[in-house]
Motif scaffolding. Structure first.
Motif, short mmCIF file in Angstrom:
data_model
loop_
_atom_site.label_atom_id
_atom_site.label_comp_id
_atom_site.label_asym_id
_atom_site.label_seq_id
_atom_site.Cartn_x
_atom_site.Cartn_y
_atom_site.Cartn_z
N GLY A 27 0.81 -1.21 0.00
CA GLY A 27 0.00 0.00 0.00
C GLY A 27 0.84 1.26 0.00
N TYR A 28 1.93 1.24 0.76
CA TYR A 28 2.84 2.40 0.80
C TYR A 28 3.49 2.60 -0.56
N TYR A 29 3.89 1.49 -1.21
CA TYR A 29 4.49 1.59 -2.54
C TYR A 29 3.49 2.18 -3.54
N ILE A 30 2.25 1.69 -3.49
CA ILE A 30 1.23 2.20 -4.41
C ILE A 30 0.98 3.68 -4.16
N GLN A 31 0.94 4.06 -2.87
CA GLN A 31 0.69 5.46 -2.50
C GLN A 31 1.80 6.37 -3.01
N THR A 32 3.05 5.97 -2.78
CA THR A 32 4.17 6.83 -3.17
C THR A 32 4.43 6.82 -4.67
N GLU A 33 4.23 5.66 -5.30
CA GLU A 33 4.56 5.53 -6.72
C GLU A 33 3.45 6.06 -7.63
N PHE A 34 2.18 5.78 -7.25
CA PHE A 34 1.07 6.12 -8.14
C PHE A 34 0.12 7.16 -7.57
N GLY A 35 0.27 7.50 -6.28
CA GLY A 35 -0.60 8.50 -5.66
C GLY A 35 -2.02 8.01 -5.43
N VAL A 36 -2.17 6.71 -5.24
CA VAL A 36 -3.50 6.11 -5.03
C VAL A 36 -3.49 5.40 -3.69
N THR A 37 -4.59 5.56 -2.93
CA THR A 37 -4.69 4.90 -1.63
C THR A 37 -5.64 3.71 -1.74
N PHE A 38 -5.21 2.56 -1.24
CA PHE A 38 -6.01 1.35 -1.22
C PHE A 38 -6.24 0.92 0.22
N LYS A 39 -7.40 0.35 0.50
CA LYS A 39 -7.63 -0.29 1.79
C LYS A 39 -6.92 -1.64 1.76
N GLN A 40 -6.64 -2.17 2.94
CA GLN A 40 -5.86 -3.41 3.03
C GLN A 40 -6.54 -4.56 2.30
N ALA A 41 -7.86 -4.71 2.47
CA ALA A 41 -8.58 -5.80 1.80
C ALA A 41 -8.48 -5.67 0.29
N ASN A 42 -8.50 -4.44 -0.21
CA ASN A 42 -8.40 -4.24 -1.65
C ASN A 42 -6.99 -4.49 -2.17
#
Length: 159
Positions: A105-120
């Motif tokens: 999730g941290y990688y997705i947030q920093t790399e793509f600027g998108v936040t995901f919930k853990q289940a997703n």
């Protein structure tokens, strides 16, 4: 004006949704109002209007079910490929350790600027072909030759 072709379609149709559309069309060809058809079939008048309009404009093919593509993916195909490569590289790295959902999730947030919930995140990883089961971490000084030699030793419980 009872149309025998439509009655035959109603009887032969396997799909319940399409059968409902054929029933509405059959009632329409018999002269019933759209409101009466909706009441008889226990569906909304809007649905009946949509079905009848589709039939009048496109014929019987207008009553076919169209695929519902669903919500578009949050990450593009290229971003998903980049995420997959990141997870593969991290899981095969010599440093060992576990790659957890919060790390992804941290990688997705920093790399793509998108936040995901853990289940997703778990759902996304599953779609990319990964399992959420943890593997044993590898010690940096682990010797492949020693591991292979241990595998060849007979266990005391083996016949």
């Amino acid at each position: 004006m009872n149309n025998p072709n439509i009655a035959a379609l109603v009887k032969s149709e396997k799909s319940a949704r399409k059968r409902m559309r054929y029933l509405a069309l059959l009632q329409f060809t018999e002269g019933h109002s759209r409101t009466a058809i909706a009441s008889m079939l226990k569906v909304s008048r809007t649905s009946v209007n949509r079905w009848i309009t589709a039939y009048l404009t496109q014929g019987l093919s207008g009553l076919d079910e169209t695929p519902n593509p669903g919500r578009p993916a949050t990450l593009s195909i290229a971003q998903q490929a980049k995420l997959k490569a990141f997870v593969q590289n991290k899981s095969l790295s010599k440093q060992g350790g576990r790659l957890m959902a919060k790390d992804v999730g941290y990688y997705i947030q920093t790399e793509f600027g998108v936040t995901f919930k853990q289940a997703n995140i778990y759902r996304l990883l599953h779609q990319l072909g990964f399992s959420w089961m943890a593997t044993h971490s590898r010690h940096p000084k682990q010797s492949e030759a020693t591991q292979e030699a241990l595998k060849k030793l007979q266990d005391g419980n083996d016949p």
